[in-house]
Design an enzyme around this catalytic site. Structure first.
Site, PDB file in Angstrom:
ATOM      1  N   HIS A  83       0.830  -1.218   0.000  1.00 21.70           N
ATOM      2  CA  HIS A  83       0.000   0.000   0.000  1.00 21.70           C
ATOM      3  C   HIS A  83       0.857   1.259   0.000  1.00 21.70           C
ATOM      4  CE1 HIS A  83      -3.915  -2.041   0.854  1.00 21.70           C
ATOM      5  NE2 HIS A  83      -3.126  -2.932   1.419  1.00 21.70           N
TER       6      HIS A  83
ATOM      7  N   ASN B 241     -10.362  -2.742   2.594  1.00 23.55           N
ATOM      8  CA  ASN B 241     -10.081  -2.739   1.157  1.00 23.55           C
ATOM      9  C   ASN B 241     -11.373  -2.522   0.387  1.00 23.55           C
ATOM     10  OD1 ASN B 241      -7.306  -3.186   1.232  1.00 23.55           O
ATOM     11  ND2 ASN B 241      -7.498  -5.415   1.092  1.00 23.55           N
TER      12      ASN B 241
HETATM   13 FE1  HDD Z   1      -2.570  -4.757   5.505  1.00 26.95          FE
HETATM   14  C1  HDD Z   1      -1.086  -1.747   5.120  1.00 26.95           C
HETATM   15  C2  HDD Z   1      -5.536  -3.461   4.285  1.00 26.95           C
HETATM   16  C3  HDD Z   1      -3.997  -7.888   5.589  1.00 26.95           C
HETATM   17  C4  HDD Z   1       0.188  -5.953   7.022  1.00 26.95           C
HETATM   18  N1  HDD Z   1      -3.180  -2.962   4.812  1.00 26.95           N
HETATM   19  C5  HDD Z   1      -2.413  -1.829   4.753  1.00 26.95           C
HETATM   20  C6  HDD Z   1      -3.199  -0.748   4.255  1.00 26.95           C
HETATM   21  C7  HDD Z   1      -4.447  -1.233   4.008  1.00 26.95           C
HETATM   22  C8  HDD Z   1      -4.436  -2.628   4.376  1.00 26.95           C
HETATM   23  C9  HDD Z   1      -5.629  -0.468   3.465  1.00 26.95           C
HETATM   24  C10 HDD Z   1      -2.693   0.661   4.002  1.00 26.95           C
HETATM   25  C11 HDD Z   1      -2.941   1.547   5.179  1.00 26.95           C
HETATM   26  C12 HDD Z   1      -2.488   2.944   4.844  1.00 26.95           C
HETATM   27  O1  HDD Z   1      -3.121   3.572   3.989  1.00 26.95           O
HETATM   28  O2  HDD Z   1      -1.501   3.378   5.427  1.00 26.95           O
HETATM   29  N2  HDD Z   1      -4.365  -5.536   4.966  1.00 26.95           N
HETATM   30  C13 HDD Z   1      -5.479  -4.814   4.590  1.00 26.95           C
HETATM   31  C14 HDD Z   1      -6.630  -5.687   4.553  1.00 26.95           C
HETATM   32  C15 HDD Z   1      -6.194  -6.933   4.917  1.00 26.95           C
HETATM   33  C16 HDD Z   1      -4.773  -6.834   5.183  1.00 26.95           C
HETATM   34  C17 HDD Z   1      -8.039  -5.263   4.213  1.00 26.95           C
HETATM   35  C18 HDD Z   1      -6.970  -8.198   5.061  1.00 26.95           C
HETATM   36  C19 HDD Z   1      -8.188  -8.243   5.457  1.00 26.95           C
HETATM   37  N3  HDD Z   1      -1.995  -6.587   6.143  1.00 26.95           N
HETATM   38  C20 HDD Z   1      -2.732  -7.740   6.132  1.00 26.95           C
HETATM   39  C21 HDD Z   1      -2.000  -8.804   6.781  1.00 26.95           C
HETATM   40  C22 HDD Z   1      -0.811  -8.246   7.212  1.00 26.95           C
HETATM   41  C23 HDD Z   1      -0.834  -6.860   6.795  1.00 26.95           C
HETATM   42  C24 HDD Z   1      -2.490 -10.213   6.972  1.00 26.95           C
HETATM   43  C25 HDD Z   1       0.336  -8.868   7.957  1.00 26.95           C
HETATM   44  C26 HDD Z   1       0.272  -9.953   8.678  1.00 26.95           C
HETATM   45  N4  HDD Z   1      -0.730  -4.006   5.914  1.00 26.95           N
HETATM   46  C27 HDD Z   1       0.234  -4.664   6.589  1.00 26.95           C
HETATM   47  C28 HDD Z   1       1.434  -3.803   6.905  1.00 26.95           C
HETATM   48  C29 HDD Z   1       1.015  -2.429   6.303  1.00 26.95           C
HETATM   49  C30 HDD Z   1      -0.349  -2.733   5.711  1.00 26.95           C
HETATM   50  C31 HDD Z   1       2.728  -4.359   6.484  1.00 26.95           C
HETATM   51  C32 HDD Z   1       1.988  -1.754   5.355  1.00 26.95           C
HETATM   52  C33 HDD Z   1       2.045  -0.330   5.779  1.00 26.95           C
HETATM   53  C34 HDD Z   1       1.301  -0.261   7.002  1.00 26.95           C
HETATM   54  O3  HDD Z   1       0.831  -1.492   7.334  1.00 26.95           O
HETATM   55  O4  HDD Z   1       1.110   0.731   7.668  1.00 26.95           O
HETATM   56  O5  HDD Z   1       1.651  -3.747   8.267  1.00 26.95           O
END
Ligand code: HDD
Length: 687
Positions: free
Chosen positions: A73, A147
């Protein structure tokens, strides 16, 4: 705020806004500076001196401007807004005041994003879109990190690094950027059938949103609402856009990625600047705790939806995005969402994907924003007061004055005291079991809901899904991967698998597996049209001799509805209308393209029509818009341009009239308000 009223978050941010208009430039130490163009040297051509602190400070700060982009993202755009519930219908389910009390206006920040691409990648790629909302509630921050698709690729967060490694550019050459059409992603898919339902969504038009204002949002997981008596109700959160769910054509998105890589970001910005505020309704699907096992899927499985026909979505409140950030880095880049940020009255479930996320988001901010004090960054600060014994760390902004930083203490009178009834309390879930590493059997059906999605699509949506699979798998070099994916698709629907197999040169599966035949009409975009006109962009093609009355009639009607007409001519400046008046051109045709507009109008005017018909750029503009299913209208002589562009006058969504009278304008607005005219025969038109 954009509506002239300040909310609590806006007032808080005001303390941090810096705008040093009339005062002299200084160093970071406040020393006034009269030259930042020339280093301090010995003589005019001599060496630069190390003592030049102005040079050193400028370069050092520049060298340290970058922070790591989000691991997923990375590419996004954000806006502030306000959320308000309609009534007190959720009061019996939750202690969360912002969901119970219709008099409360809760400030929010929303960040939309793509998933796979780098921070500088194009907006209009085939991808899931993030829809993350930070509610600055009076009980603390609640982050709904969702999402635009209601399910996810995997069921357990321990697989997230594998999935992300597979979809990101391949490790040896970092190709391709922001695209899922490559071997490693589809290898992951063929070996991990739990991805199939989400891949159906990702191959559908949902992955190509026209606007962030025109896509749904989903909390994906099942959460809990918890009331005063500690009773829980399962809940799925939905955002439904007032402007409906609208998508672009695949060919169009690819072109836009070059013509305007910031397409969705710009659209969000422009809508807010023009007062076409994106609006979404918050909806909830509520499932009583006693009904947990009543479904033919597991409520804890994030690869499943609760079909709306089984549990209706109750509209409970409205979100309006009404203010653009002042500074992209300070606000949109530094905003830190964390799924663990819940407020009293909202709680987690045992969904294994959710549990991993609760850890991951805090962890990632520590590296991305450089330490534990990122909640003090203005965009992240709650409006609810913060009092605790956390101390020190990089970038500590608070000056804590007490002589104590521990609990319990007597020296500071025991402050801050522990909260009473207003404290956050987890739902007292009863849990019992042995430690195991094994997915629940209730998570094993990977195909039924993928089939439900397929069955629910309109014909054109099915065609788009088949083309998407053909494109994506067509880019996969390894034929065994293509075949592996097709075998899974055969479990979704034999017809789908056959069409994809034929397109990507692998055998059609022999076995005709049964299709359960169920549908969920709420899944088709055909049923999600909304009120799309505000923010829609209409190209009006003009030249010397254009008839200003048809321009004015259509333009005014469009503008009244919030649409944005733009006048395009070969060159910037003005054109001379047929009546001798001067018509101001919005943009020069060579700087734009039909893919950047939603509808096209060619006004009357003999001389203008002749000029435009002889201009390859204008003719291609119309032909291409036709191919992409856009409404096209011509008045009087303007029809010549359509003819030259090969646009049949009797095709769906093509309007030709002698004058721009009321009924013509109404028909044009109608045509511009629907989904695209996908049923046009465009096979003969080159891409
Ligand atoms: Fe995630 C970012 C949505 C599963 C780990 N995720 C991130 C963002 C969104 C989502 C919208 C961007 C937030 C922003 O604008 O800063 N992610 C989801 C959805 C998931 C999902 C809807 C499943 C239902 N994500 C998911 C899993 C993991 C992560 C299973 C790790 C185990 N996601 C992350 C992250 C991020 C992220 C690595 C990257 C940047 C951040 O968090 O701030 O931690």
């Amino acid at each position: 705020m954009a509506n002239g009223r300040r909310d609590a978050k806006d007032e808080q941010l005001e303390n941090y806004r810096v705008s040093p208009q009339d005062a002299p430039l200084t160093t970071d130490q406040g020393i006034q500076v009269d030259d930042t163009d020339n280093s301090l040297t010995v003589g005019q051509r001599g060496p630069t001196l190390l003592q030049d602190f102005i040079l050193r400070e400028k370069i050092t700060h520049f060298d340290h401007e970058r922070i790591p982009e989000r691991v997923v993202h990375a590419r996004g755009a954000g806006a502030y807004g306000v959320f308000q519930v309609y009534g007190d219908s959720l009061a019996e389910y939750t202690r969360a005041e912002f969901l119970r009390d219709p008099s409360i206006e809760t400030p929010v920040f929303v960040r939309f994003s793509t998933v796979a691409g780098s921070r500088g990648s194009a907006d209009t790629v085939r991808d899931v879109r993030g829809f993350a909302t930070k509610f600055y509630t009076n009980q603390g921050n609640f982050d709904l990190v969702g999402n635009n698709m209601p399910v996810f690729f995997i069921q357990d967060g321990i697989k997230f690094p594998d999935f992300v490694h597979a979809v990101k550019p391949e490790p040896h050459n970092e190709i391709p950027q922001a695209q899922s059409a490559h071997d490693t992603l589809w290898d992951f898919v063929q070996l991990q059938p739990e991805t199939i339902h989400m891949m159906m969504w990702a191959m559908s038009d949902r992955a190509l949103p026209r606007s962030y204002a025109q896509m749904q949002g989903f909390g994906v997981h099942t959460f809990r609402l918890v009331n005063d008596r500690d009773e829980a109700t399962f809940v799925k959160f939905h955002w439904k856009p007032k402007a409906g769910v609208h998508s672009m054509d695949w060919d169009e998105t690819q072109k836009v990625a070059g013509k305007d890589p910031d397409f969705n970001r710009r659209d969000l910005w422009d809508r807010i600047e023009k007062g076409n505020y994106p609006e979404y309704e918050l909806g909830v699907q509520l499932v009583p705790a006693a009904d947990e096992h009543k479904f033919d899927f597991d409520l804890l499985d994030p690869t499943k939806i609760i079909p709306e026909e089984e549990v209706p979505v109750r509209p409970v409140g409205k979100l309006v995005l009404n203010r653009n950030p002042n500074n992209f880095f300070a606000e949109t880049e530094q905003v830190a969402f964390c799924i663990a940020n819940v407020v009293p009255g909202i709680d987690f479930t045992d969904d294994p994907l959710l549990q991993a996320r609760i850890f991951s988001y805090l962890d990632t901010q520590l590296i991305r924003l450089g330490g534990p004090n990122f909640p003090q960054i203005p965009v992240n600060q709650p409006v609810a007061p913060v009092r605790n014994h956390h101390r020190d760390g990089y970038h500590q902004m608070r000056i804590d004055t007490p002589h104590t930083s521990y609990h319990k203490n007597s020296i500071s009178g025991g402050c801050p005291a522990l909260a009473g009834d207003t404290a956050f309390r987890h739902y007292p879930e009863q849990v019992d079991g042995k430690l195991i590493r094994k997915r629940a059997e209730s998570f094993e059906d990977h195909y039924s809901q993928a089939t439900l999605f397929w069955n629910s699509m309109a014909d054109f949506e099915k065609e788009h899904i088949v083309s998407a699979f053909r494109f994506e798998l067509g880019k996969v070099d390894d034929a065994s991967i293509r075949e592996g994916v097709v075998k899974h698709l055969n479990h979704v629907d034999h017809g789908l698998a056959t069409q994809v197999a034929e397109g990507v040169g692998v055998p059609v599966p022999d076995e005709v597996l049964p299709n359960h035949g169920r549908t969920s009409p709420a899944l088709s975009q055909l049923n999600l049209v909304g009120e799309p006109l505000p923010g829609r962009k209409v190209a009006v093609l003009v030249a010397d001799g254009s008839d200003s009355s048809s321009i004015v009639a259509a333009g005014e009607a469009l503008a009244t509805k919030g649409a944005v007409p733009e006048l395009l001519a070969r060159t910037d400046g003005v054109v001379q209308a047929a009546d001798g008046g001067r018509v101001e051109v919005t943009r020069a045709l060579p700087t734009m393209a039909s893919v950047l507009y939603d509808a096209i109008l060619v006004p009357d005017g003999e001389r203008a029509a002749d000029t435009l018909s002889g201009d390859g750029l204008a003719v291609f503009f119309v032909t291409e818009a036709y191919k992409h299913g856009k409404p096209i209208a011509a008045v009087g002589a303007g029809a010549k341009v359509l003819e030259r562009a090969g646009v049949p006058q009797d095709a769906p969504g093509v309007l030709v009239a002698a004058t721009a009278d009321e009924s013509f304008v109404r028909a044009f607005l109608d045509a511009a308000s629907g989904q695209r005219f996908w049923s046009r025969d465009v096979a003969h038109i080159p891409a």
